[in-house]
Design a protein around this motif. Structure first.
Motif, mmCIF file in Angstrom:
data_model
loop_
_atom_site.group_PDB
_atom_site.id
_atom_site.type_symbol
_atom_site.label_atom_id
_atom_site.label_comp_id
_atom_site.label_asym_id
_atom_site.label_seq_id
_atom_site.Cartn_x
_atom_site.Cartn_y
_atom_site.Cartn_z
ATOM 1 N N ASP A 143 45.356 24.574 1.845
ATOM 2 C CA ASP A 143 44.939 25.126 3.132
ATOM 3 C C ASP A 143 43.543 25.714 2.904
ATOM 4 O O ASP A 143 43.401 26.687 2.147
ATOM 5 N N VAL A 144 42.542 25.135 3.534
ATOM 6 C CA VAL A 144 41.167 25.573 3.251
ATOM 7 C C VAL A 144 40.934 27.044 3.607
ATOM 8 O O VAL A 144 40.016 27.677 3.085
ATOM 9 N N SER A 156 30.967 19.723 13.044
ATOM 10 C CA SER A 156 31.041 20.675 14.142
ATOM 11 C C SER A 156 31.580 19.949 15.371
ATOM 12 O O SER A 156 32.504 19.126 15.262
ATOM 13 N N ILE A 176 38.869 11.729 11.468
ATOM 14 C CA ILE A 176 37.514 11.553 10.938
ATOM 15 C C ILE A 176 37.507 11.692 9.411
ATOM 16 O O ILE A 176 36.875 10.901 8.707
ATOM 17 N N LYS A 194 32.497 26.730 16.357
ATOM 18 C CA LYS A 194 31.602 25.599 16.084
ATOM 19 C C LYS A 194 30.133 26.019 16.268
ATOM 20 O O LYS A 194 29.258 25.541 15.532
ATOM 21 N N ASN A 236 35.183 19.014 6.849
ATOM 22 C CA ASN A 236 35.649 18.346 8.072
ATOM 23 C C ASN A 236 36.884 19.009 8.681
ATOM 24 O O ASN A 236 37.078 18.948 9.894
ATOM 25 N N TYR A 260 37.325 28.027 19.901
ATOM 26 C CA TYR A 260 36.877 26.786 19.237
ATOM 27 C C TYR A 260 35.360 26.642 19.403
ATOM 28 O O TYR A 260 34.651 26.369 18.431
ATOM 29 N N VAL A 295 36.572 12.003 20.073
ATOM 30 C CA VAL A 295 36.871 10.961 19.084
ATOM 31 C C VAL A 295 38.385 10.798 19.049
ATOM 32 O O VAL A 295 39.104 11.800 18.947
ATOM 33 N N PRO A 303 30.350 15.684 16.881
ATOM 34 C CA PRO A 303 30.908 14.609 17.699
ATOM 35 C C PRO A 303 31.308 15.103 19.088
ATOM 36 O O PRO A 303 31.635 16.276 19.275
ATOM 37 N N GLY A 304 31.294 14.154 20.037
ATOM 38 C CA GLY A 304 31.984 14.359 21.313
ATOM 39 C C GLY A 304 33.418 13.900 21.091
ATOM 40 O O GLY A 304 33.906 13.918 19.962
ATOM 41 N N ARG A 315 46.810 19.042 4.127
ATOM 42 C CA ARG A 315 48.063 19.778 4.000
ATOM 43 C C ARG A 315 49.287 18.894 4.128
ATOM 44 O O ARG A 315 50.328 19.186 3.576
ATOM 45 N N TRP A 348 43.022 11.385 26.035
ATOM 46 C CA TRP A 348 41.685 10.882 25.684
ATOM 47 C C TRP A 348 41.008 10.264 26.893
ATOM 48 O O TRP A 348 39.802 10.421 27.087
ATOM 49 N N THR A 368 41.542 10.805 17.732
ATOM 50 C CA THR A 368 42.231 11.216 16.490
ATOM 51 C C THR A 368 43.522 11.938 16.881
ATOM 52 O O THR A 368 43.883 11.998 18.061
ATOM 53 N N SER A 375 43.509 13.945 5.676
ATOM 54 C CA SER A 375 44.793 13.281 5.912
ATOM 55 C C SER A 375 44.837 12.527 7.228
ATOM 56 O O SER A 375 45.755 11.755 7.471
ATOM 57 N N SER A 376 43.833 12.738 8.106
ATOM 58 C CA SER A 376 43.858 12.009 9.375
ATOM 59 C C SER A 376 42.469 11.952 10.003
ATOM 60 O O SER A 376 41.530 12.612 9.524
HETATM 61 N N1 LIG Z 1 38.474 14.348 17.673
HETATM 62 C C1 LIG Z 1 37.522 14.909 18.404
HETATM 63 O O1 LIG Z 1 37.404 14.621 19.610
HETATM 64 C C2 LIG Z 1 36.541 15.861 17.763
HETATM 65 C C3 LIG Z 1 35.396 16.171 18.497
HETATM 66 C C4 LIG Z 1 34.473 17.037 17.937
HETATM 67 C C5 LIG Z 1 34.698 17.590 16.697
HETATM 68 N N2 LIG Z 1 35.829 17.283 16.006
HETATM 69 C C6 LIG Z 1 36.000 17.899 14.689
HETATM 70 O O2 LIG Z 1 36.235 16.893 13.729
HETATM 71 C C7 LIG Z 1 36.956 17.442 12.634
HETATM 72 C C8 LIG Z 1 38.099 16.513 12.294
HETATM 73 O O3 LIG Z 1 39.025 16.497 13.362
HETATM 74 P P1 LIG Z 1 39.801 15.182 13.837
HETATM 75 O O4 LIG Z 1 39.403 14.905 15.209
HETATM 76 O O5 LIG Z 1 39.703 14.120 12.822
HETATM 77 O O6 LIG Z 1 41.281 15.760 13.961
HETATM 78 P P2 LIG Z 1 42.584 15.610 13.081
HETATM 79 O O7 LIG Z 1 43.542 16.593 13.613
HETATM 80 O O8 LIG Z 1 42.981 14.172 13.013
HETATM 81 O O9 LIG Z 1 42.059 16.034 11.638
HETATM 82 C C9 LIG Z 1 41.848 17.360 11.280
HETATM 83 C C10 LIG Z 1 42.219 17.490 9.838
HETATM 84 O O10 LIG Z 1 41.955 18.824 9.395
HETATM 85 C C11 LIG Z 1 43.085 19.253 8.684
HETATM 86 N N3 LIG Z 1 43.177 20.687 8.687
HETATM 87 C C12 LIG Z 1 43.225 21.525 9.747
HETATM 88 N N4 LIG Z 1 43.344 22.795 9.326
HETATM 89 C C13 LIG Z 1 43.358 22.754 7.970
HETATM 90 C C14 LIG Z 1 43.478 23.725 6.959
HETATM 91 N N5 LIG Z 1 43.631 25.010 7.259
HETATM 92 N N6 LIG Z 1 43.440 23.329 5.663
HETATM 93 C C15 LIG Z 1 43.317 22.019 5.346
HETATM 94 N N7 LIG Z 1 43.220 21.043 6.260
HETATM 95 C C16 LIG Z 1 43.248 21.410 7.553
HETATM 96 C C17 LIG Z 1 44.270 18.599 9.393
HETATM 97 O O11 LIG Z 1 45.433 18.610 8.605
HETATM 98 C C18 LIG Z 1 43.697 17.212 9.618
HETATM 99 O O12 LIG Z 1 43.825 16.410 8.468
HETATM 100 C C19 LIG Z 1 37.397 18.844 13.068
HETATM 101 O O13 LIG Z 1 36.537 19.793 12.483
HETATM 102 C C20 LIG Z 1 37.203 18.820 14.571
HETATM 103 O O14 LIG Z 1 36.953 20.101 15.098
HETATM 104 C C21 LIG Z 1 36.757 16.422 16.519
#
Ligand SMILES: NC(=O)c1ccc[n+]([C@@H]2O[C@H](COP(=O)([O-])OP(=O)(O)OC[C@H]3O[C@@H](n4cnc5c(N)ncnc54)[C@H](O)[C@@H]3O)[C@@H](O)[C@H]2O)c1
Length: 249
Positions: free
Chosen positions: A58-59, A137, A17, A157, A85, A153, A186, A183-184, A37, A200, A188, A14-15
């Motif tokens: 909800d995963v 991760s 990555i 990971k 993801n 966290y 990102v 990723p580092g 969700r 950020w 979002t 939904s958002s």
């Molecule tokens: N953005 C960063 O800087 C960054 C860096 C390293 C890793 N990550 C990882 O990348 C992945 C995506 O994160 P993002 O940055 O796009 O953030 P985000 O918050 O935009 O996206 C996370 C998504 O996961 C969903 N989610 C969370 N818990 C859930 C659940 N229980 N059931 C179903 N959906 C659920 C959220 O609703 C959302 O759509 C995550 O695993 C995050 O740990 C992000």
């Protein structure tokens, strides 16, 4: 990188990555199963994909996890790629605080246990298609925490990284690849979602290239790892972090 007629599940679509990955897979011809969700956000992303299957779930809920796989099989009859993801964090006061274990359970449930569960549920179908899994991760699974309250966290990971290796070993005789992308920073919704006091821009000096990635950059890598071009790659952890891991202070 054609994914024509491939069935690709993306959790957390939904958002950020996950949304970018869903849109890109769809552009490459995949039938995308978007799991998330937030209905409003899911609908907005679904509008950019061609006839996706949208599953509100909800995963970390075991019944929901089973429903994700069952609904996918009922509609498409197969699974080619599982992108784990969905991920999150919760503010907490760490080992000396009094909310550590509540946060630990919630974070590990989503970032690790749910991925183990979805892998178990999807594996029999991935064996049939000789498909693959991409786990998202973070550099947080490799480096020491860079802000307070990150312990859970980071541990989730790090666990995911090793789960990927173990799953790759177990599933490789069946032709199923399993990889991680770390990723580092990102740009979002994640900082907002976890109510982080960080911005950020505060990450810029932590990277060698003095930049923050956009979600599409990670999605590009997800598609490559999930594609046949990466047929020799399994059990690997691809870092995309603008040089954060190797930056010396
Ligand atoms: N953005 C960063 O800087 C960054 C860096 C390293 C890793 N990550 C990882 O990348 C992945 C995506 O994160 P993002 O940055 O796009 O953030 P985000 O918050 O935009 O996206 C996370 C998504 O996961 C969903 N989610 C969370 N818990 C859930 C659940 N229980 N059931 C179903 N959906 C659920 C959220 O609703 C959302 O759509 C995550 O695993 C995050 O740990 C992000």
């Amino acid at each position: 990188m054609s994914f024509k007629n491939k069935i690709v599940i993306v959790t957390g679509a939904s958002s950020g990555i996950g949304a970018s990955a869903a849109i890109m897979f769809s552009k490459e011809g995949a039938h995308v199963v978007m799991v998330g969700r937030n209905e409003t956000k899911l609908s907005a992303v679904a509008a950019k994909c061609s006839s996706p299957l949208v599953i509100r779930a909800d995963v970390a809920n075991d019944d929901d996890a089973r429903r994700i796989i069952n609904e996918t099989i009922n509609k498409f009859g197969q699974i080619d790629v599982l992108v784990n993801n969905a991920g999150m964090s919760i503010k907490n006061d760490g080992i000396l605080g009094n909310d550590m274990m509540t946060a630990y359970d919630a974070i590990v449930n989503v970032n690790l246990r749910a991925i183990v569960h979805l892998t178990v549920l999807a594996a029999p179908y991935l064996v049939k298609t000789k498909g693959n899994i991409v786990n998202i991760s973070s550099v947080a699974g490799i480096m020491a925490p860079f802000s307070p309250g990150m312990l859970n966290y980071c541990v989730s990971k790090a666990g995911l990284n090793h789960f990927t290796v173990c799953a790759a070993v177990e599933l490789s005789p069946h032709g199923v690849r399993v990889n991680t992308i770390s990723p580092g920073p990102v740009r979002t919704d994640i900082l907002e979602t976890v109510k982080s006091p960080l911005t950020w821009d505060s990450f810029l000096p932590l990277t060698l290239l003095n930049r923050i990635s956009e979600p599409e950059e990670v999605a590009d890598l997800i598609l490559y790892i999930a594609s046949d071009r990466a047929k020799s790659i399994t059990g690997s952890n691809y870092v995309t972090d603008n040089g954060m891991l190797i930056k010396r202070t």
